[in-house]
Design a protein around this motif. Structure first.
Motif, PDB file in Angstrom:
ATOM      1  N   GLY A  39       6.528  -7.055  -5.453  1.00  0.00           N
ATOM      2  CA  GLY A  39       5.881  -8.347  -5.659  1.00  0.00           C
ATOM      3  C   GLY A  39       5.965  -9.286  -4.466  1.00  0.00           C
ATOM      4  O   GLY A  39       5.501 -10.416  -4.535  1.00  0.00           O
ATOM      5  N   ALA A  40       6.521  -8.821  -3.348  1.00  0.00           N
ATOM      6  CA  ALA A  40       6.656  -9.694  -2.168  1.00  0.00           C
ATOM      7  C   ALA A  40       5.302 -10.019  -1.543  1.00  0.00           C
ATOM      8  O   ALA A  40       5.154 -11.043  -0.867  1.00  0.00           O
ATOM      9  CB  ALA A  40       7.561  -9.034  -1.131  1.00  0.00           C
ATOM     10  N   GLY A  41       4.329  -9.116  -1.761  1.00  0.00           N
ATOM     11  CA  GLY A  41       2.996  -9.363  -1.203  1.00  0.00           C
ATOM     12  C   GLY A  41       2.534  -8.295  -0.227  1.00  0.00           C
ATOM     13  O   GLY A  41       1.538  -8.480   0.472  1.00  0.00           O
ATOM     14  N   LYS A  42       3.230  -7.157  -0.207  1.00  0.00           N
ATOM     15  CA  LYS A  42       2.935  -6.126   0.791  1.00  0.00           C
ATOM     16  C   LYS A  42       1.530  -5.534   0.596  1.00  0.00           C
ATOM     17  O   LYS A  42       0.766  -5.415   1.551  1.00  0.00           O
ATOM     18  CB  LYS A  42       3.996  -5.019   0.729  1.00  0.00           C
ATOM     19  N   THR A  43       1.241  -5.182  -0.660  1.00  0.00           N
ATOM     20  CA  THR A  43      -0.079  -4.604  -0.928  1.00  0.00           C
ATOM     21  C   THR A  43      -1.174  -5.636  -0.677  1.00  0.00           C
ATOM     22  O   THR A  43      -2.248  -5.311  -0.143  1.00  0.00           O
ATOM     23  CB  THR A  43      -0.128  -4.068  -2.380  1.00  0.00           C
ATOM     24  N   THR A  44      -0.894  -6.876  -1.028  1.00  0.00           N
ATOM     25  CA  THR A  44      -1.854  -7.958  -0.769  1.00  0.00           C
ATOM     26  C   THR A  44      -2.145  -8.064   0.729  1.00  0.00           C
ATOM     27  O   THR A  44      -3.301  -8.245   1.150  1.00  0.00           O
ATOM     28  CB  THR A  44      -1.291  -9.301  -1.287  1.00  0.00           C
TER      29      THR A  44
END
Ligand code: ATP
Length: 237
Positions: A39-44
């Motif tokens: 949920g840190a935003g890596k895929t985003t």
């Protein structure tokens, strides 16, 4: 030279701000990794680079060109291939048909040579070239997803969680090939990987993403030596 340059990038899901002013550089020829918890935003971050999501603010520059807002197929044509989390091969197409699809947006000739190149790196795909991709094992599907990415002749490859669902042994095998592709074919890589140990042993440079912000950036050797990284990402006491 910075092949990929992000400056103050903000990306949203509706009202949820998933990237909060991210700036990173990926130097040509390197493997750069993004570490971060779920949920840190890596895929985003990956989706924002490949055009699957739009950066609401900030700039994404690839090979000297601003690519914010460009359609994903145009981004591929610029030389940037995204190997997504979960592989997403076409299960009813054969292995070789999947590879050919990877070449749809490229501008350079030599598709047949590149299929052979992929088979050199992943001999099992050659053995199974006529079979439906849906019948491949998880590791073989990951190989196919990387192979399909290579068919675009990318300057930069985005790899999202290549080890997902794979045994430690297969993970090692895939990462050895990723390193070889970087060293031998000169493919620059941006790598997101849950397994921090593997990521830090593979990449040259790394960023730590926490809640949509970059909180650390250093060479992987320096990151490996950091107390915080050891405690939170490598699980050492
Ligand atoms: P993971 O390792 O679990 O894939 P991640 O670091 O890749 O995590 P993202 O998937 O980029 O994280 O998610 C970043 C944030 O955005 C998270 O808070 C997540 O809940 C939220 N988010 C992701 N996808 C959506 C979506 N489709 N709609 C709303 N919020 C989302």
């Amino acid at each position: 030279m910075s092949l990929l340059k992000l400056r103050n990038v903000e990306s949203f899901y509706g009202a949820i701000m998933a990237l909060r002013g991210v700036s990173i550089d990926v130097e040509e020829g390197q493997i750069v990794t993004i570490l971060g918890a779920n949920g840190a935003g890596k895929t985003t971050l990956m989706k924002t680079v490949s055009g699957l999501m739009d950066a609401e603010k900030g700039t994404v520059e690839f090979n000297g060109k601003t690519i914010n807002g460009m359609e994903p197929d145009k981004v591929v044509a610029e030389g940037l291939a995204h190997v997504p989390e979960g592989r997403e091969v076409f299960p009813y197409l054969t292995v070789e048909e999947n590879l050919r699809l990877g070449a749809y947006a490229r501008k350079v000739p030599g598709v047949e040579d590149d299929i052979e190149l992929v088979y050199d790196y992943f001999p099992i795909l050659k053995e199974r070239r006529g079979q439906s991709a849906g019948f491949l094992s998880g590791g073989q599907q990951q190989m196919l997803a990387i192979g399909r990415g290579l068919m675009a002749r990318p300057k930069l490859m985005l790899l999202d969680e290549p080890s997902l669902g794979l045994s430690p042994l297969l993970t090692q095998e895939i990462f050895a090939i990723i390193k070889r592709l970087n060293a031998e074919q000169g493919v620059t890589m941006l790598l997101v990987e849950q397994n921090a140990n593997v990521a830090l042993n593979t990449a040259h440079y790394g960023y730590v993403l926490e809640m949509g912000r970059i909180v650390m950036a250093d060479t992987c050797a320096a990151l490996r030596a950091s107390d915080d990284i050891q405690e939170f990402y490598l699980g050492k006491q």
